[in-house]
Design a protein around this motif. Structure first.
Motif, PDB file in Angstrom:
ATOM      1  N   TRP A 149       0.834  -1.201   0.000  1.00 50.04           N
ATOM      2  CA  TRP A 149       0.000   0.000   0.000  1.00 50.04           C
ATOM      3  C   TRP A 149       0.869   1.251   0.000  1.00 50.04           C
ATOM      4  N   CYS A 153       0.042   3.348  -3.415  1.00 56.84           N
ATOM      5  CA  CYS A 153      -0.888   4.460  -3.168  1.00 56.84           C
ATOM      6  C   CYS A 153      -0.536   5.685  -4.009  1.00 56.84           C
ATOM      7  N   ILE A 156      -2.822   5.628  -7.168  1.00 55.53           N
ATOM      8  CA  ILE A 156      -4.274   5.538  -7.008  1.00 55.53           C
ATOM      9  C   ILE A 156      -4.855   6.949  -6.972  1.00 55.53           C
ATOM     10  N   ASN A 160      -3.618   9.358  -3.863  1.00 50.85           N
ATOM     11  CA  ASN A 160      -2.245   9.857  -4.004  1.00 50.85           C
ATOM     12  C   ASN A 160      -2.098  11.333  -3.661  1.00 50.85           C
TER      13      ASN A 160
END
Length: 264
Positions: A149, A153, A156, A160
């Motif tokens: 993650w 991340c 995303i 983000n």
């Protein structure tokens, strides 16, 4: 023959602290642990905890390469900003000459490939550093963040915008970073986000109408400001990485010394 009442009752004891009753077993090897066993991870004995930490490579190499990539990206941003400023100052009667515009396009094209390659290298090297740093903090019992993650991340949408900062801030706090220096993390993230927003605005104006002098001037000014902010973000990120590396080295040395002593 002994009766049931004559059979002595023996409670399991900790092998590292003689006489201390066991409070459970190690989740990895099954040996007994007691209340005095203070290891990096709850439920794991000192020997297993030490092996987990010592099996991980040190972060210094990835720290160095991530910092070099960030420095290279900052250096390459300087000529891009200067080129935008040069064309803006060459405006005559609200627009640049055709010759100046062609020179700008040629020079901009020369800088495009090195800038792209540097950006890709920076992303890869930074994420490799972050992944190992989080993994080391997890092994030290100072973080519960998922390494997957923490890495993905960044890609995303919406997540983000805030999650990468949370990952780095939690890593900083878990390692015992001084609270008074956390403002540097906020400054780094703010300059990074603003740089990307202004860059997108400039690109939008550039695509809107390339023949419109106003759109071109706004695009150039946005480019100058965006590159300046990206340089500041790179410098701040290098400082953040350096501080986290110092904290990781200190925490790892303390944990290894403590856990090694507990296994003797």
């Amino acid at each position: 023959m002994l009766t049931e009442s004559a059979v002595p009752e023996t409670a399991p004891v900790c092998p590292d602290h003689a006489g201390e009753p066991s409070t459970g077993t190690c989740e990895r090897c099954g040996r007994f642990v007691c209340a005095k066993c203070r290891t990096a991870q709850a439920g794991v004995c000192a020997a297993c905890s030490a092996r987990q930490v010592q099996a991980l490579p040190h972060t210094r190499g990835r720290t160095r390469w991530a910092s070099v990539a960030l420095a290279a990206s900052a250096v390459l941003a300087i000529p891009v900003a200067i080129l935008n400023l040069w064309l803006y100052l060459r405006f005559d009667n609200g627009s640049p000459s055709l010759e100046d515009a062609e020179s700008f396009d040629q020079l901009n094209a020369l800088l495009a490939l090195p800038s792209l390659l540097t950006m890709l290298a920076t992303v890869v090297l930074y994420l490799r550093w972050l992944r190992l740093s989080v993994k080391t903090a997890n092994a030290l019992g100072l973080s519960n963040e998922s390494t997957g993650w923490a890495t993905f991340c960044w890609f995303i949408p919406f997540a983000n915008l805030f999650k990468p900062l949370e990952v780095v801030r939690d890593l900083w706090q878990g390692l015992g970073g001084p609270p008074e220096r956390q403002s540097m993390l906020t400054a780094w993230w703010a300059t990074w986000i603003l740089s990307n927003i202004i860059s997108n605005v400039g690109n939008a104006f550039a695509r809107a109408d390339t023949a419109n002098p106003t759109s071109l001037s706004v695009s150039l000014l946005a480019g100058i400001l965006s590159e300046g902010l990206s340089i500041a973000a790179a410098v701040l990120c290098i400082r953040v990485i350096g501080d986290i590396e110092s904290l990781l080295v200190a925490r790892r040395a303390e944990a290894e010394a403590t856990m090694t002593g507990a296994t003797l």
